[in-house]
Design an enzyme around this catalytic site. Structure first.
Site, mmCIF file in Angstrom:
data_model
loop_
_atom_site.group_PDB
_atom_site.id
_atom_site.type_symbol
_atom_site.label_atom_id
_atom_site.label_comp_id
_atom_site.label_asym_id
_atom_site.label_seq_id
_atom_site.Cartn_x
_atom_site.Cartn_y
_atom_site.Cartn_z
ATOM 1 N N HIS A 306 0.856 -1.189 0.000
ATOM 2 C CA HIS A 306 0.000 0.000 0.000
ATOM 3 C C HIS A 306 0.887 1.231 0.000
ATOM 4 C CE1 HIS A 306 -3.168 2.788 1.082
ATOM 5 N NE2 HIS A 306 -3.989 1.863 0.675
ATOM 6 N N ASP A 363 -7.913 -5.511 -0.072
ATOM 7 C CA ASP A 363 -8.389 -6.398 -1.141
ATOM 8 C C ASP A 363 -7.987 -7.852 -0.961
ATOM 9 O OD1 ASP A 363 -9.632 -4.379 -2.635
ATOM 10 O OD2 ASP A 363 -7.703 -3.714 -3.390
HETATM 11 N N1 ACO Z 1 4.110 -7.595 -4.616
HETATM 12 C C1 ACO Z 1 5.458 -7.580 -4.794
HETATM 13 N N2 ACO Z 1 6.208 -6.484 -4.654
HETATM 14 C C2 ACO Z 1 5.598 -5.354 -4.308
HETATM 15 C C3 ACO Z 1 4.204 -5.296 -4.116
HETATM 16 C C4 ACO Z 1 3.458 -6.460 -4.275
HETATM 17 N N3 ACO Z 1 2.142 -6.464 -4.101
HETATM 18 N N4 ACO Z 1 3.850 -4.029 -3.785
HETATM 19 C C5 ACO Z 1 4.988 -3.316 -3.803
HETATM 20 N N5 ACO Z 1 6.046 -4.122 -4.101
HETATM 21 C C6 ACO Z 1 7.466 -3.742 -4.167
HETATM 22 C C7 ACO Z 1 7.748 -2.871 -5.394
HETATM 23 O O1 ACO Z 1 8.088 -3.685 -6.515
HETATM 24 C C8 ACO Z 1 8.898 -2.042 -4.903
HETATM 25 O O2 ACO Z 1 10.057 -2.845 -4.910
HETATM 26 P P1 ACO Z 1 11.513 -2.196 -5.200
HETATM 27 O O3 ACO Z 1 11.737 -1.216 -4.086
HETATM 28 O O4 ACO Z 1 12.437 -3.350 -5.217
HETATM 29 O O5 ACO Z 1 11.392 -1.513 -6.536
HETATM 30 C C9 ACO Z 1 8.546 -1.780 -3.430
HETATM 31 O O6 ACO Z 1 7.725 -2.888 -3.038
HETATM 32 C C10 ACO Z 1 7.783 -0.475 -3.194
HETATM 33 O O7 ACO Z 1 6.606 -0.521 -3.970
HETATM 34 P P2 ACO Z 1 6.026 0.701 -4.805
HETATM 35 O O8 ACO Z 1 5.696 0.222 -6.175
HETATM 36 O O9 ACO Z 1 6.896 1.897 -4.669
HETATM 37 O O10 ACO Z 1 4.690 0.978 -4.026
HETATM 38 P P3 ACO Z 1 3.579 1.992 -4.475
HETATM 39 O O11 ACO Z 1 3.263 2.776 -3.264
HETATM 40 O O12 ACO Z 1 3.955 2.757 -5.687
HETATM 41 O O13 ACO Z 1 2.376 1.044 -4.879
HETATM 42 C C11 ACO Z 1 0.605 -0.472 -4.667
HETATM 43 C C12 ACO Z 1 1.397 0.643 -3.998
HETATM 44 C C13 ACO Z 1 0.116 0.002 -6.051
HETATM 45 C C14 ACO Z 1 -0.611 -0.758 -3.823
HETATM 46 C C15 ACO Z 1 1.510 -1.724 -4.793
HETATM 47 O O14 ACO Z 1 1.877 -2.166 -3.514
HETATM 48 C C16 ACO Z 1 0.822 -2.827 -5.573
HETATM 49 O O15 ACO Z 1 0.873 -2.833 -6.797
HETATM 50 N N6 ACO Z 1 0.163 -3.796 -4.863
HETATM 51 C C17 ACO Z 1 -0.563 -4.848 -5.555
HETATM 52 C C18 ACO Z 1 -1.893 -4.312 -6.074
HETATM 53 C C19 ACO Z 1 -2.881 -4.067 -4.945
HETATM 54 O O16 ACO Z 1 -3.083 -4.898 -4.080
HETATM 55 N N7 ACO Z 1 -3.535 -2.890 -5.019
HETATM 56 C C20 ACO Z 1 -4.574 -2.523 -4.056
HETATM 57 C C21 ACO Z 1 -4.082 -1.416 -3.176
HETATM 58 S S1 ACO Z 1 -5.297 -0.976 -1.965
HETATM 59 C C22 ACO Z 1 -6.432 -0.122 -2.841
HETATM 60 O O17 ACO Z 1 -6.160 0.581 -3.772
HETATM 61 C C23 ACO Z 1 -7.772 -0.282 -2.472
#
Ligand code: ACO
Length: 429
Positions: A306, A363
């Site tokens: 998140h 989710d």
């Molecule tokens: N699985 C694996 N790796 C992840 C995940 C994940 N679900 N989420 C983040 N990471 C990793 C990223 O690849 C990144 O790694 P790095 O530092 O090696 O590059 C690090 O964790 C930081 O992640 P960001 O992409 O910077 O996080 P951001 O804040 O931009 O994105 C998000 C947040 C979109 C929710 C992301 O965690 C994601 O895509 N999760 C999966 C989709 C999801 O469940 N979305 C629902 C969110 S809640 C809502 O909107 C209701």
């Protein structure tokens, strides 16, 4: 003069006012930065940008805190109901009994959609994504609200809110029936908001579905948990659209489109697809976790991570408990729940997730409850949208009544070609 921050660029400095929120959050007000320094801030993805001051919802992502208008989400999920929480979000205070009764009456008064809207619904192909139908139908429904469609008078907000909340529920259930190719079921005036929704989803002509109170409560709780989450992607969209003085229907329809994305509300569908693939043997929990960690695989553990929560998402914890309760009540043993728990366990003990502070989000478990209730996967994000409507309305209202409000219009750092002469086509290539 209050606290300031000093910013220096090439030997020239400026004092910028500090704004402190009611929970002591600190923001540097950069509104004068460009005028005084000729520079802007750059924050791709807005991870560090406060786009507005808002009094609706407070989140402390480090501590796993979520409060609507000061009330902890745990208290609301346990003691309140969706309509009361919606009232709280939109009007700022919990309602008194007469206020709640009046709001409920409005919801009942506006539960029918205009019969002509069924023609619009009929025009969609059977496999149309329900979020496409929902966003289109909200704008279509707005066309039948000519008395209030373009209203920006705050005295009408209760009635506008009731019309949208009530009709979105009817549209959502109708789009489900349309998807099944079954007759649309009309709403009932003797039912609560959520029971009425389940009735429209699952009743058939001459065969009434009488929802179990515990199931109604579980769905109601899901709606409460989804009702607001401060400046997320869809809410920021609603505020952005609303800042152009677009009407409430148009702004909410835009919010639906943003929510549709798999990185936002669409993640609840992706979680189930992921769990199904693991269940069908394409992956094990361990091999899937390994895939997620491999950057070349471009896979994500859906329902994890998140932007704001760097600790547990309090909503996920409540939903996980509700999941056990609902499945127990229905006598369902869902192998996907077991897989989800195994994935969570594996991730929470894996340095990749621990170092990046990735926890289950709202989710991760919500889809398993909805599946148990017979809600098809492609309706999951619509369920999220029904829950989120009051939050979007509350934020649109905040934008609408702000006397200092301006159109939201970010700037950019341009990285394209610099000035070049136009070349006639015969001289190109
Ligand atoms: N699985 C694996 N790796 C992840 C995940 C994940 N679900 N989420 C983040 N990471 C990793 C990223 O690849 C990144 O790694 P790095 O530092 O090696 O590059 C690090 O964790 C930081 O992640 P960001 O992409 O910077 O996080 P951001 O804040 O931009 O994105 C998000 C947040 C979109 C929710 C992301 O965690 C994601 O895509 N999760 C999966 C989709 C999801 O469940 N979305 C629902 C969110 S809640 C809502 O909107 C209701």
């Amino acid at each position: 003069m209050g606290q300031t921050a000093t910013l220096a660029i090439n030997g020239k400095s400026v004092e910028l006012p500090i704004v402190v929120g009611s929970e002591k959050e600190v923001g540097v007000d950069i509104a004068q930065l460009r005028a005084k320094m000729g520079a802007i801030t750059l924050d791709d993805g807005y991870g560090n940008t406060g786009a507005c001051a808002s009094a609706v919802t407070f989140i402390d992502g480090e501590k796993g805190i979520l409060r609507y208008r000061g009330y902890p989400i745990e208290d609301l999920a346990e003691k309140s109901n969706f309509i009361e929480s919606a009232y709280l979000l939109i009007f700022g205070e919990l309602p008194t009994s007469p206020q709640l009764a009046e709001f409920k009456q409005h919801l009942t008064d506006y539960q029918f959609i205009h019969e002509d809207l069924q023609h619009a619904l009929a025009g969609f192909p059977p496999n149309a994504p329900p979020m496409a139908i929902l966003s289109a139908m909200i704008n279509a429904a707005g066309c039948f609200e000519s008395d209030l469609l373009e209203s920006h008078d705050d005295k009408n907000i209760g009635e506008m809110a009731a019309r949208i909340m009530s009709r979105v529920r009817t549209i959502a259930a109708a789009s489900f029936k349309k998807h099944l190719g079954r007759p649309i079921i009309y709403p009932r005036s003797d039912m609560s908001y959520t029971a009425n929704f389940l009735h429209m989803m699952f009743s058939k002509p001459y065969e009434n579905y009488e929802p179990d109170p515990e199931i109604v409560r579980a769905v109601d709780q899901l709606f409460i948990l989804h009702a607001d989450h401060e400046q997320n992607c869809s809410t920021s969209t609603v505020r952005m659209v609303g800042s152009a003085k677009a009407n409430l229907w148009a702004s909410v329809a835009a919010g639906v489109c943003a929510l549709w994305g798999p990185l936002h509300g669409g993640a609840n569908m992706e979680v189930i697809d992921m769990l199904k693939r693991i269940h069908e043997g394409d992956d094990t929990a361990q091999s899937f976790i390994a895939k997620v960690k491999d950057k070349n695989a471009h896979a994500k553990l859906m329902g994890f991570g998140h932007r704001v929560y760097k600790n547990f998402d309090p909503r996920a914890q409540i939903i996980k408990k509700a999941c056990d309760r609902v499945l127990g009540k229905l006598g369902i043993k869902d192998p996907l729940l077991e897989i989800a728990k195994k994935l969570e366990e594996a991730a929470l003990h894996d340095s990749y997730f621990v170092e990046r502070k990735l926890y289950p989000n709202v989710d991760f478990y919500s889809g398993i409850i909805m599946r148990a209730l017979g809600i098809p996967t492609d309706m999951f994000t619509v369920m999220f949208a029904i829950g989120r409507i009051p939050g979007w309305i509350a934020h649109w209202r905040e934008v609408n009544v702000n006397p200092h409000g301006r159109i939201n219009r970010p700037r950019q750092i341009y990285t394209g070609p610099t000035l070049r002469p136009y070349a006639p086509i015969e001289k190109r290539g």
